[in-house]
Design an enzyme around this catalytic site. Structure first.
Site, PDB file in Angstrom:
ATOM      1  N   GLU A   1      59.925  35.626  76.581  1.00  0.00           N
ATOM      2  CA  GLU A   1      59.020  34.695  75.887  1.00  0.00           C
ATOM      3  C   GLU A   1      58.170  33.918  76.878  1.00  0.00           C
ATOM      4  O   GLU A   1      56.995  33.647  76.632  1.00  0.00           O
ATOM      5  CB  GLU A   1      59.835  33.739  75.013  1.00  0.00           C
ATOM      6  CG  GLU A   1      60.456  34.453  73.828  1.00  0.00           C
ATOM      7  CD  GLU A   1      61.357  33.552  72.997  1.00  0.00           C
ATOM      8  OE1 GLU A   1      61.302  33.656  71.771  1.00  0.00           O
ATOM      9  OE2 GLU A   1      62.113  32.745  73.571  1.00  0.00           O
TER      10      GLU A   1
ATOM     11  N   HIS B   1      50.732  50.474  65.264  1.00  0.00           N
ATOM     12  CA  HIS B   1      50.730  49.398  64.251  1.00  0.00           C
ATOM     13  C   HIS B   1      52.136  48.828  64.033  1.00  0.00           C
ATOM     14  O   HIS B   1      52.436  48.341  62.950  1.00  0.00           O
ATOM     15  CB  HIS B   1      50.162  49.883  62.917  1.00  0.00           C
ATOM     16  CG  HIS B   1      48.869  50.628  63.041  1.00  0.00           C
ATOM     17  ND1 HIS B   1      47.641  50.007  62.959  1.00  0.00           N
ATOM     18  CD2 HIS B   1      48.623  51.944  63.272  1.00  0.00           C
ATOM     19  CE1 HIS B   1      46.681  50.921  63.114  1.00  0.00           C
ATOM     20  NE2 HIS B   1      47.251  52.101  63.313  1.00  0.00           N
TER      21      HIS B   1
ATOM     22  N   SER C   1      71.562  28.635  72.680  1.00  0.00           N
ATOM     23  CA  SER C   1      70.992  27.529  71.917  1.00  0.00           C
ATOM     24  C   SER C   1      71.912  26.337  72.017  1.00  0.00           C
ATOM     25  O   SER C   1      73.139  26.484  72.073  1.00  0.00           O
ATOM     26  CB  SER C   1      70.833  27.956  70.456  1.00  0.00           C
ATOM     27  OG  SER C   1      70.836  26.807  69.612  1.00  0.00           O
TER      28      SER C   1
ATOM     29  N   LYS D   1      73.736  32.152  69.412  1.00  0.00           N
ATOM     30  CA  LYS D   1      72.421  32.639  69.838  1.00  0.00           C
ATOM     31  C   LYS D   1      72.408  33.196  71.247  1.00  0.00           C
ATOM     32  O   LYS D   1      73.071  32.703  72.154  1.00  0.00           O
ATOM     33  CB  LYS D   1      71.397  31.494  69.772  1.00  0.00           C
ATOM     34  CG  LYS D   1      71.079  31.040  68.368  1.00  0.00           C
ATOM     35  CD  LYS D   1      70.127  31.992  67.665  1.00  0.00           C
ATOM     36  CE  LYS D   1      68.692  31.710  68.065  1.00  0.00           C
ATOM     37  NZ  LYS D   1      67.800  32.695  67.477  1.00  0.00           N
TER      38      LYS D   1
END
Ligand code: ARG
Length: 487
Positions: free
Chosen positions: A307, A173, A294, A300
């Protein structure tokens, strides 16, 4: 096989007249709108090397049946070789007038052989041809996908080897559950990939059946030899039923299920890398070469490969759903709907051939912050199960042991302390069965060391798992290197 990757079409056929594989019974040429809808050569051109291999085998069988003499066979084989070289060099290209790969290649043959080129179509149809071509293409490319899967699995195994005894909080979980070793965790991503490799090989066995000789649907009245053709093309044997041979696209659906499931596996790995690299976890740092920045926020460092692994699983699942839906309810035998099988199949191959090497590079170059993993391992009362097991070893029924441990955790929450910080008096107050010696099991190292049974997370079984996985991957590497389609 390759050399036909550029699918842009040239303007016009070098031949003056449009080559079509049909049309004599039609009053005029096709409407522009029909031609534009119908054309598939812009995507099925990549089947050219396989179609040519099928043509060579078919020519030999026609000669064996006495339908081509030795001289004609020699000329046809030479023309096919020449055409193949021209395709690979890009000097022969499909044109806007070629309906599909079969039409384009027949044009190429006619350009080289004149009337003799028209003999090769005897006893075969685009229906058995296209089914054969796609089987050959996918069997060939399944090996490429397998090789890339092996590479990713090996990257995971290599990282796992560095962390056979690095403790980390195992989760259920997405909450700390029990300590595990990070090596065990990484190997948990290898097992699905090993199953994917098995699925590809099982699929390959079922797919190694040649449809050539089924013709349009009824088989052939000419004395062909489908088994000989099958063997020549690297298949195990030929079809059992000519109608099924041209109607069957199970091999596409099954291939797409396998690639969709691979996509799902990669998405789960990708999601974890996204989590691990987030500052909240801070477990892993990606190599600069495998991370992105970024355009506005200079600080970043993003896990875009991970992804994209998550994102691309969507198109892989979509391809499967699209083909299953297209096949549903189709009457026997070939229906033009089935032309829609190719783009999802090609896209699945392209997607995985793009994604897997990037993931393998990302995994093999990432830095694991073992210090942070180890520090996090006992957090969230992840050793509570050790207390319950300690009570069980002392004869307390697990049901009661669970309750006692639950009360101990509640006390720790109230006091804002860890399990091993509870005083002797408080231990006794929680249960008569608890005493200070329970602290012996309240270390992550002892929890891990206790897990010695096969497949458990202890360093011993993990080392065994690691060796077994590495061994299996060597075997898979060999399978992936097999040449299925004879040249
Ligand atoms: N381009 C077609 C396909 O991919 C080839 C088979 C066409 N057969 C036919 N009878 N129209 O399905």
């Amino acid at each position: 096989m390759g050399g036909v990757d550029d699918t842009s079409l040239t303007e016009k056929s070098a031949a003056t007249n449009r080559t079509s594989l049909w049309g004599a019974r039609f009053a005029g040429g096709p409407a522009e709108a029909l031609a534009r809808l119908s054309v598939s050569v812009q995507f099925d051109w990549r089947l050219a090397p396989y179609d040519l291999a099928g043509s060579r085998a078919h020519a030999r069988v026609l000669a064996g049946a006495g339908l081509l003499d030795a001289e004609e066979l020699g000329q046809i084989l030479a023309a096919l070789d020449d055409l193949e070289a021209a395709c690979a060099a890009g000097t022969f290209r499909p044109t806007v007038d070629d309906e599909d790969v079969h039409t384009a290649l027949e044009r190429g043959l006619l350009e080289r052989l004149g009337r003799l080129g028209g003999k090769l179509r005897a006893g075969r149809s685009r229906n058995d041809q296209v089914a054969t071509d796609l089987r050959l293409y996918l069997r060939d490319h399944a090996r490429g996908v397998a090789a890339a899967l092996v590479e990713l699995a090996e990257a995971l195994v290599e990282q796992a080897g560095r962390h056979v005894d690095t403790a980390t909080p195992g989760m259920t979980h997405l909450q700390p559950a029990q300590p595990v070793t990070f090596g065990h965790w990484l190997l948990a991503h290898v097992q699905p990939l090993l199953r994917d490799l098995q699925r590809l090989r099982d699929w390959d066995h079922r797919t190694a059946i040649s449809p050539l000789g089924a013709g349009a649907l009824a088989g052939s009245g000419l004395p062909l030899d489908p088994v000989a053709v099958a063997r020549e093309l690297g298949f195990r044997t030929s079809f059992a039923n000519s109608m099924d041979a041209v109607a069957d696209r199970d091999f596409v659906a099954e291939f797409l299920f396998t690639t969709a499931l691979i996509g799902v596996h990669l998405s789960r790995l990708g999601e974890e890398v996204v989590l691990w690299t987030s500052p909240e976890f801070g477990w892993v740092e990606l190599d600069d070469a495998f991370a992105t920045g970024s355009s506005i926020m200079p600080q970043k460092k993003n896990a875009d490969i991970a992804e994209l692994a998550r994102g691309k699983s969507g198109r892989l699942v979509g391809g499967l759903v699209g083909v299953l839906t297209m096949l549903k309810g189709l009457p026997m035998t070939y229906d033009r709907d089935m032309q829609e099988d190719k783009e999802p199949a090609f896209d699945a191959v392209d997607t995985l051939e793009l994604l897997l090497p990037a993931l393998a590079g990302m995994i093999s170059t990432m830095t694991v912050r073992a210090d942070r993993l180890v520090a996090a391992a006992p957090e969230g009362f992840s050793l509570a199960t050790e207390v319950a097991d300690w009570l069980v070893r002392r004869g307390v029924p697990f049901r009661e042991a669970h309750e006692i441990t639950g009360r101990l955790v509640a006390l720790c929450v109230a006091r804002d302390c860890a399990l091993d910080e509870v005083s002797d008096a408080d231990l006794a107050a929680v249960s008569e069965h608890l005493d200070p010696s329970v602290r012996d099991v309240l270390s992550v190292q002892s929890a891990l060391a206790a897990r010695t049974t096969p497949g458990s997370t202890g360093p011993g079984p993990v080392a065994e798992q690691l060796a077994a996985a590495a061994d299996q991957l060597t075997g898979w590497r060999e399978w992936a290197a097999e040449q299925v389609v004879p040249r």
